[in-house]
Design an enzyme around this catalytic site. Structure first.
Site, PDB file in Angstrom:
ATOM      1  N   LYS A 427      33.702  70.910  95.171  1.00 14.21           N
ATOM      2  CA  LYS A 427      33.933  71.416  93.719  1.00 14.21           C
ATOM      3  C   LYS A 427      33.966  72.927  93.725  1.00 14.21           C
ATOM      4  O   LYS A 427      33.263  73.478  94.313  1.00 14.21           O
ATOM      5  CB  LYS A 427      32.953  71.093  92.645  1.00 14.21           C
ATOM      6  CG  LYS A 427      32.749  71.776  91.287  1.00 14.21           C
ATOM      7  CD  LYS A 427      31.778  71.375  90.434  1.00 14.21           C
ATOM      8  CE  LYS A 427      31.714  72.042  89.099  1.00 14.21           C
ATOM      9  NZ  LYS A 427      31.083  71.597  87.997  1.00 14.21           N
ATOM     10  N   GLU A 806      31.897  97.515  66.544  1.00  5.92           N
ATOM     11  CA  GLU A 806      32.311  98.753  65.824  1.00  5.92           C
ATOM     12  C   GLU A 806      33.465  98.526  64.524  1.00  5.92           C
ATOM     13  O   GLU A 806      32.829  98.739  63.428  1.00  5.92           O
ATOM     14  CB  GLU A 806      32.727  99.687  66.707  1.00  5.92           C
ATOM     15  CG  GLU A 806      31.809 100.293  67.355  1.00  5.92           C
ATOM     16  CD  GLU A 806      32.256 101.505  68.399  1.00  5.92           C
ATOM     17  OE1 GLU A 806      32.000 101.594  69.657  1.00  5.92           O
ATOM     18  OE2 GLU A 806      32.744 102.430  67.824  1.00  5.92           O
ATOM     19  N   ARG A 884      39.041 108.587  76.973  1.00  2.00           N
ATOM     20  CA  ARG A 884      38.041 108.496  77.987  1.00  2.00           C
ATOM     21  C   ARG A 884      38.529 108.153  79.323  1.00  2.00           C
ATOM     22  O   ARG A 884      38.109 108.655  80.520  1.00  2.00           O
ATOM     23  CB  ARG A 884      36.878 107.505  77.404  1.00  2.00           C
ATOM     24  CG  ARG A 884      35.562 107.454  78.308  1.00  2.00           C
ATOM     25  CD  ARG A 884      34.585 106.668  77.533  1.00  2.00           C
ATOM     26  NE  ARG A 884      33.830 107.659  76.979  1.00  2.00           N
ATOM     27  CZ  ARG A 884      32.682 108.604  77.107  1.00  2.00           C
ATOM     28  NH1 ARG A 884      32.387 108.651  78.430  1.00  2.00           N
ATOM     29  NH2 ARG A 884      32.569 109.404  76.229  1.00  2.00           N
ATOM     30  N   THR A1016      37.171 115.594  71.224  1.00  2.00           N
ATOM     31  CA  THR A1016      38.320 115.076  70.218  1.00  2.00           C
ATOM     32  C   THR A1016      37.471 114.333  68.938  1.00  2.00           C
ATOM     33  O   THR A1016      37.996 114.225  68.045  1.00  2.00           O
ATOM     34  CB  THR A1016      39.343 114.315  70.841  1.00  2.00           C
ATOM     35  OG1 THR A1016      38.555 113.258  71.685  1.00  2.00           O
ATOM     36  CG2 THR A1016      40.206 114.972  71.725  1.00  2.00           C
ATOM     37  N   GLU A1265      26.135 103.255  78.816  1.00  2.00           N
ATOM     38  CA  GLU A1265      27.366 102.649  79.214  1.00  2.00           C
ATOM     39  C   GLU A1265      27.647 103.194  80.873  1.00  2.00           C
ATOM     40  O   GLU A1265      28.272 102.461  81.459  1.00  2.00           O
ATOM     41  CB  GLU A1265      28.270 103.504  78.497  1.00  2.00           C
ATOM     42  CG  GLU A1265      28.595 102.910  76.951  1.00  2.00           C
ATOM     43  CD  GLU A1265      29.316 103.970  76.366  1.00  2.00           C
ATOM     44  OE1 GLU A1265      28.932 105.070  76.065  1.00  2.00           O
ATOM     45  OE2 GLU A1265      30.435 103.578  75.629  1.00  2.00           O
TER      46      GLU A1265
HETATM   47  C1  LIG Z   1      28.769  72.133  78.228  1.00  2.00           C
HETATM   48  C2  LIG Z   1      29.602  71.009  79.027  1.00  2.00           C
HETATM   49  C3  LIG Z   1      29.566  71.090  80.289  1.00  2.00           C
HETATM   50  C4  LIG Z   1      30.200  69.921  80.872  1.00  2.00           C
HETATM   51  N1  LIG Z   1      30.130  70.034  82.337  1.00  2.00           N
HETATM   52  C5  LIG Z   1      30.779  69.175  82.844  1.00  2.00           C
HETATM   53  C6  LIG Z   1      30.846  69.123  84.510  1.00  2.00           C
HETATM   54  O1  LIG Z   1      30.340  69.884  84.985  1.00  2.00           O
HETATM   55  N2  LIG Z   1      31.658  68.118  84.865  1.00  2.00           N
HETATM   56  C7  LIG Z   1      32.249  67.267  84.318  1.00  2.00           C
HETATM   57  O2  LIG Z   1      32.792  66.100  84.834  1.00  2.00           O
HETATM   58  N3  LIG Z   1      32.075  67.285  82.781  1.00  2.00           N
HETATM   59  C8  LIG Z   1      31.156  67.956  82.035  1.00  2.00           C
HETATM   60  N4  LIG Z   1      31.232  67.798  80.988  1.00  2.00           N
HETATM   61  C9  LIG Z   1      31.669  66.555  80.262  1.00  2.00           C
HETATM   62  C10 LIG Z   1      30.738  65.750  79.663  1.00  2.00           C
HETATM   63  O3  LIG Z   1      29.665  66.164  79.723  1.00  2.00           O
HETATM   64  C11 LIG Z   1      30.795  64.457  80.709  1.00  2.00           C
HETATM   65  O4  LIG Z   1      31.856  63.923  80.695  1.00  2.00           O
HETATM   66  C12 LIG Z   1      29.406  63.602  80.087  1.00  2.00           C
HETATM   67  O5  LIG Z   1      29.441  62.526  81.336  1.00  2.00           O
HETATM   68  C13 LIG Z   1      29.824  62.575  78.847  1.00  2.00           C
HETATM   69  O6  LIG Z   1      28.981  61.681  78.305  1.00  2.00           O
HETATM   70  P1  LIG Z   1      28.146  61.476  77.169  1.00  2.00           P
HETATM   71  O7  LIG Z   1      27.376  60.546  77.197  1.00  2.00           O
HETATM   72  O8  LIG Z   1      28.041  62.935  76.305  1.00  2.00           O
HETATM   73  O9  LIG Z   1      29.547  60.935  76.538  1.00  2.00           O
HETATM   74  P2  LIG Z   1      29.966  60.910  74.947  1.00  2.00           P
HETATM   75  O10 LIG Z   1      30.384  62.071  74.410  1.00  2.00           O
HETATM   76  O11 LIG Z   1      28.623  60.130  74.203  1.00  2.00           O
HETATM   77  O12 LIG Z   1      31.006  59.751  74.867  1.00  2.00           O
HETATM   78  C14 LIG Z   1      32.056  59.962  75.748  1.00  2.00           C
HETATM   79  C15 LIG Z   1      33.254  58.836  75.521  1.00  2.00           C
HETATM   80  O13 LIG Z   1      33.087  57.898  76.642  1.00  2.00           O
HETATM   81  C16 LIG Z   1      33.041  56.744  75.621  1.00  2.00           C
HETATM   82  N5  LIG Z   1      32.121  55.788  76.385  1.00  2.00           N
HETATM   83  C17 LIG Z   1      30.725  56.084  76.297  1.00  2.00           C
HETATM   84  N6  LIG Z   1      30.156  55.213  76.973  1.00  2.00           N
HETATM   85  C18 LIG Z   1      30.856  54.016  76.845  1.00  2.00           C
HETATM   86  C19 LIG Z   1      30.905  52.782  77.325  1.00  2.00           C
HETATM   87  N7  LIG Z   1      29.774  52.251  77.787  1.00  2.00           N
HETATM   88  N8  LIG Z   1      32.021  51.873  77.329  1.00  2.00           N
HETATM   89  C20 LIG Z   1      33.342  52.214  76.762  1.00  2.00           C
HETATM   90  N9  LIG Z   1      33.360  53.619  76.406  1.00  2.00           N
HETATM   91  C21 LIG Z   1      32.191  54.508  76.587  1.00  2.00           C
HETATM   92  C22 LIG Z   1      32.939  57.053  74.160  1.00  2.00           C
HETATM   93  O14 LIG Z   1      33.640  55.946  73.463  1.00  2.00           O
HETATM   94  C23 LIG Z   1      33.765  58.499  74.131  1.00  2.00           C
HETATM   95  O15 LIG Z   1      35.016  58.353  73.959  1.00  2.00           O
HETATM   96  C24 LIG Z   1      30.408  68.916  80.317  1.00  2.00           C
HETATM   97  C25 LIG Z   1      30.411  68.803  78.784  1.00  2.00           C
HETATM   98  C26 LIG Z   1      29.902  69.942  77.969  1.00  2.00           C
HETATM   99  C27 LIG Z   1      29.846  70.110  76.580  1.00  2.00           C
END
Ligand SMILES: Cc1cc2nc3c(=O)[nH]c(=O)nc-3n(C[C@H](O)[C@H](O)[C@H](O)COP(=O)(O)OP(=O)(O)OC[C@H]3O[C@@H](n4cnc5c(N)ncnc54)[C@H](O)[C@@H]3O)c2cc1C
Ligand code: FES
Ligand code: FES
Length: 1333
Positions: A427, A806, A884, A1016, A1265
């Protein structure tokens, strides 16, 4: 049984029974708005900053265990908390009772500045200790991957928390780790240390005692129905179900086929907030057994779809620990990948099912799952359960999987590897911590038994198409090949064909992304080859320089901070001592109040802005009908409502419209605002205001401005000598060009105001986070058509400013003031992070073009340099930024013939503005580029050319100001000594000779910076203070400066204590207010301490003189008795103080353009991964001249914080706008500021000893700064490392890299056979995804 409709949970030990739980409400909203627990902050609302971190504890019935998790309250739906206990920063300690050791330690260690990030950091550390009372330092340091701080530079936080770790040294400051390469003792009689705890005193280190923690509410443990009962919560637009059995889930899904399942809400939360996602029915699957199982069998690990990523980490780690190595190679690759997936806060709640089902093209797990051949188990009410293989047929399009909408993912099976199998994941992201992939890959190979002949190979890539893709042709072509160079060549060719990417593809950087595909494969090739050699399958010997293909694991952070301590003349003598920030304790407990933490007043309303979605257009029609019908909406306010003038600028200019009337000039310009009962209702309605535009072609970049002659004002030129004659005398003349990109301020507290109109006399009161209350006051008055004496602006503190607060706060305060007066009620506006980023502009991007003439030795004789600044739609402060830049164009170099010209490019992006250092860092960067260009041209060491051209002590700046008394030569030499520069140069060169794909580099950079407002804007060089002594002896001080984290208030208190000779607890500083100190200058230009400190000293001296007769008359008396006696004699116990300085300068004779200079120097060492462009900062040493520091802890904090921001500017922060002028980087998910693990592994700061500055208060120097530019030492170290990689390919001499040096630029500059395979498409032949501003 009917589902329960009452939400039951605990907050800080208090039971909450909520009958109206709202599925759309987050925990953060609930805590802040309903419970008024405002310690947890809203920094981004998207899980990217950690300011909202709380601890959520729950009872795990199956494991009979209480689990404590750090969680982002901004993403956690309140409905998901049933049966859980929430602990916020207020729940663990308070200044009124007792601070928790974590809070106390952070305050003592000088780990807070503006304090906005602090509660989140406290709660991360607290959660770690609740789970693991004695973590290792490594565990502790990795725990903050979800927390950001924009002020401190992180070092004091990490060093402060070291005392809780297993490996903390009981010797405290005397630990041998605190010796600088063995050459420097940590303390002696004159050196103080700010190291971890204040002054690093081992005895004061706090220990953590887990037995003192509150217990988990027993009710939550014993009441099984909390876990086993179905729930249903709802409001008219959304219903939340929490079924507890699979059958119930199936029934619900059949009933509501479009319902979304939810576990962590980390995808849905983002979809709702940023993509206007509407979810009428949500089904929470956290309590269904089948979706929560984790089962290891002979063939693999079965993981329920609702299993969180941190549980997967635990399960896989336990498999790796217990099974033979060969069997767990796939799990090991997952573990490797998961540590870089989001953050602890995200992994604690996000589930694997959500990741798979979202099917993001940049998912980190899908490439691994596809390469591993994972299998899904899915069910629906109607059809038979089925198994779905995650192969090339699984993804059907952008965010579409093979599953039918009614199907539910039950579990996923990740197979065990076999003995002939090797599996790795890759990655690359812009930042290591918490960042989404640019490209990711899962690569799997299985060999014929006992051979290196490929039996099967799987290559899955993310980030190369609208879905994760499998390189099918490559996979087929390689079967049967030996694992050798010829197979590698074939793989590279096939991958190029399998993974095409057009140059304008979403995400941009097409050639970099293509290069990553083969670079990953090469890493895979070398790693597997090394394994085959170890297994004796291949007999070839792989030379060490070729076998290291990745950066090593990061070591734990360390460093020293050395300063000269003032000798104390009396016990109350605190000037010169490392006194903690005056709000440190309140910041760590969450008691520190920011504007949005203030309690809502009766009748208070919120506004949300209607922003232009076009960069340049005529407004044809604004339709507010729909919006005005929406829930809670009170009114729409626009230019027609402005009672006074609809304009603002830099006082008293009228450059920008408050509300656009006929035309818009940038994306994000304010057209109007919706007033509603809540922020959320106002925002929803603002999005429903329909604006019709007639679009015009915008000008976005500097080049477009140049070709359209779109400039503001005439060019600004300065210089000395005769450049043409200088070029004629030169042995060599070279020309070049380089650019510095924009930088978003990313103060953790977004811009926030509260306006309170007062009927009587038409007065208005404003609470704001501005750096310039004066301007806010004047513009509010002008906008409302009243006098400034009717407007009061108050600032208690602001959560970081860095120049961004500012002028830009005026843009959002004025609409709020208009709305407040129109509706006659208090109005609050606090911008969400994306709104703040869209509306407020950035540091000015620069394009520098230079021509340099020099001798064969490297002495520069002549320089002609042109700056083009992207001002955005209005000039605002860019004229001063240019001034500056112009006066700093030579940085530390004495060039006899010099001409510098600057032009302001008028474009259709948001107005750019001040940012720490103004144009200094950009201009200095261009200087360091031309000087390195000279060195590279001559093939000489950069240090030699820098030294040859450096100002001497008696030097004269080109604008005829002497730099006498400036310690440039001393800091330059000392930094080399302290860092052992020469010997490390040799070590680095030796390392590079023996390493082809990992390279090291050193950067040695000086800074010479003119402090305060220049000639200035001389009128700004004034400060005011007001001091009252009350009859009980207490002292109230006020001054014109703003506390934005930089420790200004504590320095003012120190000055007051020192002059009045009273102890610290007698002096209080409440807030800054325009009715206490009028017409105060901006808190900017590193001058606030000089100006306001001078005034404070003046006021306190006046009062001391008035009291002196009483002290002399009664030497045994107390302070209180002298105050009382003076009062009885009718002596005035209150006074104002004033300070001013007049700069005398003219073009002909020179003089004092800047009050004085501050200098410093830094050495940084980096390691880069030439195959991916990633880097690690191994060490930084800084020597800085701060004069006689008023408060070394605060000054070191400023140096480290500024360095880190500079590092962000030059190496990390890539601000992206598309060719239509729409901002693409609107939050922490896309715009990456430095995080905890970007800190140099070793960071040493030395304050120059024996330096004085007679010009200023107690001989100190301004420091906010100047150190920022030292962050560029990392950039130049990176360039040094790249040069070695290029030299290995036979490419020598100068090469251009623009700032910031993000992985794409680093990778593509390391020219090699992989990068050469993908030449960049010609500019102009395609429409880029983003443009260089
Ligand atoms: C700050 C931040 C950082 C992140 N970093 C990464 C990263 O580094 N790499 C990465 O790949 N992703 C990243 N993500 C994305 C996210 O966190 C992941 O995809 C995570 O695994 C989603 O899981 P959740 O349980 O929160 O999903 P949710 O938001 O609860 O659900 C997501 C979707 O999945 C569907 N779903 C969930 N469970 C099922 C099921 N059993 N059957 C059918 N549909 C289902 C839901 O209907 C929904 O549409 C990041 C997100 C954030 C906010
Ligand atoms: S506010 Fe929650 S992570 Fe930023
Ligand atoms: S102290 Fe961390 S953001 Fe200001």
């Amino acid at each position: 049984m009917e589902p329960l409709t009452q939400l039951v949970f605990f907050v800080n030990g208090q039971k909450i029974e909520e009958n109206n739980a709202d599925p759309e409400e987050t925990l953060l909203q609930y805590l802040r708005n309903r419970l008024h627990l405002t310690g947890s902050k809203l920094g981004c609302g998207e899980g990217g900053c950690g300011a909202c971190t709380v601890m959520v504890s729950r009872y795990d019935q199956h494991r009979d265990q209480i689990i404590h998790l750090s969680v982002n309250a901004c993403l956690a739906p309140i409905c998901s908390l049933h049966g859980m206990a929430v602990t916020t920063v207020e729940g663990i300690g308070s200044t009124k009772t007792r601070l928790h050791p974590v809070q106390e330690q952070l305050a003592n260690a000088h780990g807070t500045q503006c304090g906005f990030c602090t509660p989140g950091i406290v709660m991360s550390m607290y959660t770690l200790l609740r789970n693991n009372p004695r973590p290792t330092q490594k565990e502790m340091e990795s725990y903050f991957d979800g927390n950001l701080c924009r002020c401190t530079g992180y070092r004091p936080i990490l060093q402060g928390f070291q005392s809780f770790t297993k490996d903390a040294c009981p010797m405290g400051v005397n630990c041998c780790m605190n010796k600088n390469n063995g050459s420097e003792q940590a303390t002696n009689n004159t050196d103080g240390m700010v190291n971890g705890v204040a002054n690093g005193d081992a005895e004061t280190r706090l220990l953590y005692d887990p037995s003192q923690e509150p217990i988990f509410p027993p009710e939550l443990k014993v009441n099984a129905h909390l876990y086993n009962t179905s729930l249903k919560f709802g409001n008219p637009s959304s219903t939340w179900f929490r079924p507890t059995s699979l059958d119930e889930l199936m029934d619900l899904k059949k009933l509501y086929p479009n319902a979304r399942l939810v576990v962590g809400n980390t995808e849905l939360g983002i979809e709702k907030k940023f993509k206007r996602g509407q979810f009428p029915v949500l089904i929470c699957t956290t309590h269904i057994e089948a979706l929560n199982e984790v089962r290891l069998d002979e063939h693999g690990l079965v993981i329920g779809a609702s299993v969180t990523l941190s549980r997967i980490q635990e399960a896989m780690q336990s498999a790796v620990d217990s099974l033979p190595e060969w069997k767990t190679r796939i799990f090991a690759a997952f573990l490797d990948m998961l540590q870089w997936f989001g953050s602890h806060q995200i992994r604690n709640v996000a589930a694997i099912g959500g990741n798979i089902m979202t099917a993001s093209p940049i998912s980190d797990l899908i490439p691994l799952l596809m390469a591993a051949g994972a299998e899904l188990y899915v069910m629906s009410k109607e059809d038979k359960p089925r198994y779905v293989k995650m192969d090339h047929t699984f993804l059907k399009g952008y965010r579409k999987t093979d599953l039918n909408p009614e199907e539910i993912l039950i579990s996923v099976k990740v197979p065990c590897s076999n003995e002939q199998e090797h599996f790795y994941g890759y990655k690359v992201a812009n930042r290591k911590d918490d960042d989404i992939s640019i490209v990711s890959a899962g690569l799997d190979v299985q060999f014929q038994k006992g051979t290196d002949v490929i039996e099967n190979i799987s290559c899955a890539y993310g980030g190369m198409a609208p879905t994760t893709v499998m390189a099918l042709k490559t996979m087929t072509a390689l079967v049967g090949s030996h694992w050798d160079e010829s197979m590698l060549g074939k793989a590279c060719n096939e991958l190029a064909a399998d993974l095409p990417l057009s140059p304008g593809a979403p995400g941009g950087m097409a050639e970099f992304r293509k290069t990553l595909t083969t670079s990953f494969f090469f890493k895979f090739f070398i790693t597997v080859k090394t394994k085959l050699i170890q297994e004796g399958i291949i007999t070839e010997v792989l030379s060490p320089e070729k076998s290291i293909v990745s950066l090593g694991p990061r070591a734990c952070t360390k460093g020293i901070q050395v300063f000269e301590e003032h000798t104390k003349e009396s016990p109350v003598d605190i000037v010169g001592h490392p006194v903690a920030h005056n709000s440190a304790q309140q910041q760590t407990t969450g008691e520190a109040v920011y504007v949005d933490d203030m309690k809502k007043l009766q009748g208070e309303l919120n506004i949300a802005f209607v922003l232009s979605t076009k960069a340049r257009a005529k407004i044809l029609r604004v339709d507010t009908n729909d919006a005005l019908q929406m829930q809670g909406v009170k009114d729409y306010v626009c230019y027609k409502d402005v009672p006074g003038k609809n304009s603002f600028g830099v006082w008293p200019k009228e450059e920008e419209e408050i509300f656009a009337s006929n035309e818009v000039y940038c994306h994000g310009q304010i057209i109007g605002c919706i007033v509603a009962d809540t922020k959320e209702n106002a925002q929803k309605a603002a999005k429903r205001v329909n604006v019709e535009y007639q679009e015009m072609k915008p000008i976005i970049t500097i080049e477009e401005a140049i070709s359209n002659n779109s400039f503001d004002g005439e060019s600004n030129t300065m210089g000395r000598g005769d450049t043409e004659a200088g070029f004629a005398k030169s042995d060599h003349v070279i020309e070049g060009e380089v650019r510095v990109g924009a930088q978003e301020h990313f103060y953790l507290e977004t811009i926030t105001h509260r306006v309170i109109p007062n009927n009587e006399d038409g007065c208005v009161e404003l609470y704001s986070g501005t750096q310039v209350p004066r301007d806010l006051q004047l513009y509010v008055a002008r906008t409302l058509g009243i006098k400034a004496n009717r407007v009061v602006v108050k600032v208690k503190r602001t959560g970081g400013g860095f120049g961004g607060k500012e002028i830009r706060p005026v843009a959002t305060a004025l609409p709020a003031a208009v709305a407040a007066v129109k509706l006659n009620c208090p109005i609050r506006t606090d911008l969400d992070r994306d709104e703040d980023m869209i509306i407020t502009g950035t540091r000015n991007p620069f394009l520098g073009r230079y021509k340099v003439g020099f001798t064969s030795e490297g002495k520069i004789l002549s320089l002609d340099v042109h700056f083009y600044l992207n001002s955005g739609r209005a000039v605002e402060l860019t004229q001063s930024v240019l001034m500056r830049a112009v006066t700093h164009c030579d940085n530390s170099y004495d060039i006899p013939n010099l001409k510098v010209t600057g032009r302001l490019c008028k474009t259709n992006i948001s107005t750019n503005t001040a940012f720490r250092g103004f144009g200094g860092p950009q201009s200095n960067f261009i200087a360091e580029t031309w000087i390195s260009h000279v060195a590279d041209f001559l093939g000489k060491p950069h240090k030699e050319i820098r030294e040859l051209n450096m100002y001497k002590e008696n030097g004269m700046k080109f604008y005829k100001q002497s730099i006498e008394g400036c310690n440039l030569t001393r800091v330059w030499q000392e930094v080399q000594e302290k860092s052992n520069y020469e010997s490390r140069r040799k070590v680095v060169d030796e390392f590079n000779r023996n390493s082809r794909w990992v390279k090291r580099g050193l950067g040695l950079i000086p800074i010479l910076y003119g402090i305060a407002f220049g000639y200035t804007t001389n009128f700004f060089n004034q400060g005011g203070a007001l001091v009252h002594i009350y009859l009980d002896g207490s002292v109230l001080v006020t001054h014109g400066g703003i506390e934005m984290g930089q420790g200004l208030h504590i320095k003012m208190i120190q000055i007051a204590c020192q002059v009045l000779k009273v102890p610290r607890d007698k002096v209080f500083l409440n807030e800054t207010s325009t009715d206490k100190v009028p017409n105060a200058s901006p808190t900017a230009g590193s001058s606030a301490t000089d100006l306001n400190g001078g005034a404070m000293k003046n006021a306190c001296e006046i009062l001391y003189k008035r009291l002196e007769p009483y002290m002399k008359a009664n030497p045994q008396g107390t302070w209180e008795s002298w105050v009382s006696a003076a009062y009885m004699d009718c002596v005035q116990l209150s006074t104002t103080g004033f300070f001013n300085r007049t700069l005398k300068w003219d073009k002909e004779n020179g003089g004092t353009f800047y009050p004085y200079f501050v200098c410093g120097a830094a050495v940084s060492e980096v390691e880069i991964d030439c195959l991916t462009g990633e880097h690690e900062v191994l060490r930084t040493d800084i020597v800085m001249d701060v004069g006689r520091s008023l408060n070394p802890a605060v000054d070191i904090g400023q140096i480290e914080g500024a360095f880190t921001q500079g590092y962000g500017l030059f190496c990390l922060e890539h601000y992206k706008i598309n060719p239509e002028g729409v901002l693409l980087t609107q939050g922490p998910s896309t715009y990456k500021i430095p995080s905890f693990r970007n800190v140099p592994v070793e960071m040493n700061v030395h304050l120059l000893k024996g330096s004085r500055n007679e010009e200023t208060v107690f001989s100190s120097k301004g420091i906010g700064e100047p150190p920022l530019f030292l962050g560029s030492s990392v950039f130049f170290a990176i360039k040094d490392a790249i040069a070695s990689a290029r030299a290995d390919e036979g490419i020598t001499g100068y090469f251009r890299i623009d700032s910031p040096a993000t992985p794409d630029k680093i990778r593509m500059a390391c020219q090699d056979r992989f990068s050469k395979q993908f030449p960049a498409a010609e500019k102009g032949s395609f429409k880029p995804w983003f443009v260089d501003l």
